[in-house]
Design a protein around this motif. Sequence first.
Motif, PDB file in Angstrom:
ATOM      1  N   THR A 101       0.803  -1.231   0.000  1.00  0.00           N
ATOM      2  CA  THR A 101       0.000   0.000   0.000  1.00  0.00           C
ATOM      3  C   THR A 101       0.835   1.281   0.000  1.00  0.00           C
ATOM      4  N   LYS A 102       2.170   1.151  -0.075  1.00  0.00           N
ATOM      5  CA  LYS A 102       2.973   2.392  -0.153  1.00  0.00           C
ATOM      6  C   LYS A 102       3.950   2.329  -1.312  1.00  0.00           C
ATOM      7  N   VAL A 103       4.145   3.488  -1.933  1.00  0.00           N
ATOM      8  CA  VAL A 103       4.858   3.513  -3.221  1.00  0.00           C
ATOM      9  C   VAL A 103       6.030   4.504  -3.182  1.00  0.00           C
ATOM     10  N   LEU A 104       7.116   4.119  -3.834  1.00  0.00           N
ATOM     11  CA  LEU A 104       8.178   5.080  -4.149  1.00  0.00           C
ATOM     12  C   LEU A 104       8.354   5.050  -5.666  1.00  0.00           C
ATOM     13  N   GLY A 106      10.425   5.962  -9.180  1.00  0.00           N
ATOM     14  CA  GLY A 106      11.783   6.216  -9.657  1.00  0.00           C
ATOM     15  C   GLY A 106      11.811   6.431 -11.156  1.00  0.00           C
ATOM     16  N   CYS A 107      12.999   6.226 -11.720  1.00  0.00           N
ATOM     17  CA  CYS A 107      13.189   6.544 -13.145  1.00  0.00           C
ATOM     18  C   CYS A 107      13.423   5.288 -13.986  1.00  0.00           C
ATOM     19  N   THR A 108      14.139   4.307 -13.435  1.00  0.00           N
ATOM     20  CA  THR A 108      14.466   3.102 -14.198  1.00  0.00           C
ATOM     21  C   THR A 108      14.273   1.874 -13.312  1.00  0.00           C
ATOM     22  N   GLY A 109      14.291   0.726 -13.936  1.00  0.00           N
ATOM     23  CA  GLY A 109      14.210  -0.513 -13.163  1.00  0.00           C
ATOM     24  C   GLY A 109      15.395  -0.647 -12.227  1.00  0.00           C
ATOM     25  N   SER A 110      16.559  -0.211 -12.688  1.00  0.00           N
ATOM     26  CA  SER A 110      17.766  -0.343 -11.874  1.00  0.00           C
ATOM     27  C   SER A 110      17.661   0.469 -10.592  1.00  0.00           C
ATOM     28  N   ASP A 111      17.261   1.731 -10.709  1.00  0.00           N
ATOM     29  CA  ASP A 111      17.228   2.543  -9.475  1.00  0.00           C
ATOM     30  C   ASP A 111      16.104   2.081  -8.546  1.00  0.00           C
ATOM     31  N   ALA A 112      15.035   1.527  -9.121  1.00  0.00           N
ATOM     32  CA  ALA A 112      13.955   1.013  -8.270  1.00  0.00           C
ATOM     33  C   ALA A 112      14.446  -0.229  -7.505  1.00  0.00           C
ATOM     34  N   ASN A 113      15.178  -1.105  -8.198  1.00  0.00           N
ATOM     35  CA  ASN A 113      15.739  -2.274  -7.496  1.00  0.00           C
ATOM     36  C   ASN A 113      16.754  -1.846  -6.444  1.00  0.00           C
ATOM     37  N   GLU A 114      17.524  -0.829  -6.788  1.00  0.00           N
ATOM     38  CA  GLU A 114      18.522  -0.301  -5.846  1.00  0.00           C
ATOM     39  C   GLU A 114      17.817   0.130  -4.556  1.00  0.00           C
ATOM     40  N   PHE A 115      16.688   0.792  -4.709  1.00  0.00           N
ATOM     41  CA  PHE A 115      15.936   1.241  -3.543  1.00  0.00           C
ATOM     42  C   PHE A 115      15.350   0.045  -2.780  1.00  0.00           C
ATOM     43  N   ALA A 116      14.870  -0.940  -3.514  1.00  0.00           N
ATOM     44  CA  ALA A 116      14.310  -2.133  -2.855  1.00  0.00           C
ATOM     45  C   ALA A 116      15.387  -2.810  -1.998  1.00  0.00           C
ATOM     46  N   LEU A 117      16.617  -2.866  -2.524  1.00  0.00           N
ATOM     47  CA  LEU A 117      17.710  -3.500  -1.769  1.00  0.00           C
ATOM     48  C   LEU A 117      18.080  -2.665  -0.548  1.00  0.00           C
ATOM     49  N   LYS A 118      18.115  -1.339  -0.729  1.00  0.00           N
ATOM     50  CA  LYS A 118      18.386  -0.452   0.413  1.00  0.00           C
ATOM     51  C   LYS A 118      17.314  -0.630   1.476  1.00  0.00           C
ATOM     52  N   THR A 119      16.081  -0.729   1.003  1.00  0.00           N
ATOM     53  CA  THR A 119      14.956  -0.901   1.934  1.00  0.00           C
ATOM     54  C   THR A 119      15.161  -2.152   2.782  1.00  0.00           C
ATOM     55  N   ALA A 120      15.525  -3.252   2.102  1.00  0.00           N
ATOM     56  CA  ALA A 120      15.709  -4.513   2.827  1.00  0.00           C
ATOM     57  C   ALA A 120      16.803  -4.366   3.873  1.00  0.00           C
ATOM     58  N   LYS A 121      17.922  -3.757   3.487  1.00  0.00           N
ATOM     59  CA  LYS A 121      19.056  -3.609   4.408  1.00  0.00           C
ATOM     60  C   LYS A 121      18.679  -2.705   5.582  1.00  0.00           C
ATOM     61  N   TYR A 122      18.009  -1.614   5.282  1.00  0.00           N
ATOM     62  CA  TYR A 122      17.668  -0.633   6.321  1.00  0.00           C
ATOM     63  C   TYR A 122      16.613  -1.204   7.264  1.00  0.00           C
ATOM     64  N   TYR A 123      15.589  -1.786   6.682  1.00  0.00           N
ATOM     65  CA  TYR A 123      14.468  -2.288   7.481  1.00  0.00           C
ATOM     66  C   TYR A 123      14.901  -3.469   8.348  1.00  0.00           C
ATOM     67  N   LYS A 124      15.774  -4.304   7.779  1.00  0.00           N
ATOM     68  CA  LYS A 124      16.191  -5.507   8.510  1.00  0.00           C
ATOM     69  C   LYS A 124      17.441  -5.267   9.366  1.00  0.00           C
ATOM     70  N   GLY A 125      18.041  -4.087   9.245  1.00  0.00           N
ATOM     71  CA  GLY A 125      19.271  -3.827   9.997  1.00  0.00           C
ATOM     72  C   GLY A 125      20.430  -4.660   9.458  1.00  0.00           C
ATOM     73  N   LYS A 291       2.644  -1.014   4.318  1.00  0.00           N
ATOM     74  CA  LYS A 291       2.618   0.232   5.091  1.00  0.00           C
ATOM     75  C   LYS A 291       3.725   0.212   6.145  1.00  0.00           C
ATOM     76  N   GLU A 292       3.897  -0.949   6.778  1.00  0.00           N
ATOM     77  CA  GLU A 292       4.880  -1.047   7.860  1.00  0.00           C
ATOM     78  C   GLU A 292       6.295  -0.727   7.343  1.00  0.00           C
ATOM     79  N   ILE A 293       6.656  -1.331   6.233  1.00  0.00           N
ATOM     80  CA  ILE A 293       8.001  -1.083   5.680  1.00  0.00           C
ATOM     81  C   ILE A 293       8.076   0.352   5.144  1.00  0.00           C
ATOM     82  N   GLY A 294       7.039   0.764   4.432  1.00  0.00           N
ATOM     83  CA  GLY A 294       7.021   2.119   3.852  1.00  0.00           C
ATOM     84  C   GLY A 294       7.151   3.192   4.920  1.00  0.00           C
TER      85      GLY A 294
END
Length: 443
Positions: A101-104, A106-125, A291-294
Motif C-alpha cells: 500500500t505504499k509507493v516510491l 523512480g526513473c528506471t528498473g535499476s534505481d527502483a531495485n537499488e531502492f528495494a535493496l536499500k529498503t531490505a538492508k535498512y528495514y532488517k538492519g 505500510k509497515e516497511i514504507g
Amino acid sequence: MITLNNTVIAEDKAYNMQVYSPEEIIFKQADGMYLIDDQGKKYLDFSAQFSACSLGHNNKELIDAISSQMKKIVSVTSMFVTQERVQLAKTLTDLAPYGLTKVLMGCTGSDANEFALKTAKYYKGGGKIISFWRGFHGSTAGSAAATGKSETIQENPHIAELLPRGFLHTSPPYCYRCDFGKNPHHCELQCLKYLEQQILNDSSNNVAAIITEPVFAAGGVIVPPNGYLKELRRICDRFNALLIFDEVVTGIGRTGAMFACEHWEVIPDILVTGKALTGGYVPGSAVITTKEIGDVMDKLTLHGHTHSFYPLMCTAASKNLEIIQRDGLVENSRIVGAYLNKRLKELQTKYDVIGDVRGMGLLQGFELVKNKKTKQANFELGDMLFKEMLKKGLVTELESRKNLNNVVIVLHPPLITSKKDVDRCIQIIDASIEACSTNIHYK
Ligand SMILES: Cc1ncc(COP(=O)(O)O)c(C=O)c1O
C-alpha cells in the motif's frame, strides 16, 4: 557513393559509445506493432523495445495525455506533492497484491531495485541479499551485484570493484537445464532445498532479502514450476528475510496477469515495476511495499533522484494503466500469449534446433540447441537467426551468453499484439530457420 544512411551510421560510431553494438538500422518512425526505418522498410516489433512499449508505438491517446501534462507542469522534485503522484500511487496500490500500500517512484528498473535493496538492508538492519544465477536486476551497483546473469560489469575485475559485497547467488529454477540433474516432475524442488542449506551453512545466518524475477526474462524466459514461489516465500518467512519480486519485465500485464506473482498467489514484501509502467514513452519505475516497511522508509533521506516522482512519468503511467485496463490488454496478453506459445511449439516439432519453448502471456522464448538430444547450446544459429529475422522484418531479442551455456530468442511484443501478428511472426521465424539451415546443417 556515400548514402545518407551510411553517413549517419558512421557518425554514430564516431560520436556515440557503442555500448549495445547497435544494428546498422536507423529507425525513423513507428506505428502500432511496427517500426519503420529510413528506407521505409517495416519491422514487426516483437521486442517492444526491451519489453517497455506496452501499447505499441505512437499511441495517440498516451501521447495526448503526455503532451497536455507537458503544457501544464512537467518538472517538480520529490520535495513537493503533486496531484499526479497521488493519483498514480492510488492506482498502483489498488492494482498491487493485497497489503502492498505504499509507493516510491523512480526513473528506471535499476534505481527502483537499488531502492528495494536499500529498503531490505535498512528495514532488517543489515544482512545478506540472496539472488539467482541467470537473474537480471539492472546496471547500477546494487542491482548489478544482485544480477546473476554474468555481465561485463561483473566479469571485469576493475569495474567489479564498484559492486557492493554481501550478495549470495544461488541456483535458478531452470528445469530444462537443472543444475542438479533432476527431472522437474520428481525433483521436490531440489534447488530450494539447496538454497535453504546455503542459508543454514552461512555463518551469519542473517538474510535481509531474497530478490527474484517471478519469471526470469533476460536469463532466457525461465518459468518456475508450480509451488516454487510459495516455497520461496516459506523460506523467507523461516529466516525472517524479505521477499522482493523484481517485476520490471513481468509486471503491467506482460505475463497475462497485472503482476506475474498473481499466477501463484504469492505476495512479496516489496514489488518492483518499471519499463512498461509508462508504456515506455517516458522513463519511470516504482517500488510498492507494505505500510509497515514504507513507514520506516519515510525516515530515510538517502534515496532519491532529481526525477523521482516526476509528474510527467506519473501521468504517462496513469494513462497507460487506464488504457490497459479499459481495453482488456492483460487478458489479451494471456490469450494471444497462449496462442504464441502454441505456434512456437508447432515450430518446435518441425525443427530439431528448437530445444524448448517456454513462457507465460506475451513473454515467450525458444531455446536454440544443436539438437534436442544433446541440448548443446547453438550459439552460431542464435547469431545467424537473429540477423536473418531482422532482415526479414522481425525484431526480437537474442539472449546468448557462452558462460551461461544457453541461447534463447526472447519475444515480448506489445500487449496489443493480435493473433494475426503472431502468425506473421511465426512465418518469419519459420522462413528464417529454413534460410539458416541451408547454411548450417542442423535441420
Ligand atoms: C528484470 C529486470 N529488472 C531490472 C532491469 C533494469 O531496468 P532498467 O534497464 O530500466 O534500469 C531490467 C532491464 O532489462 C530487467 O530485465
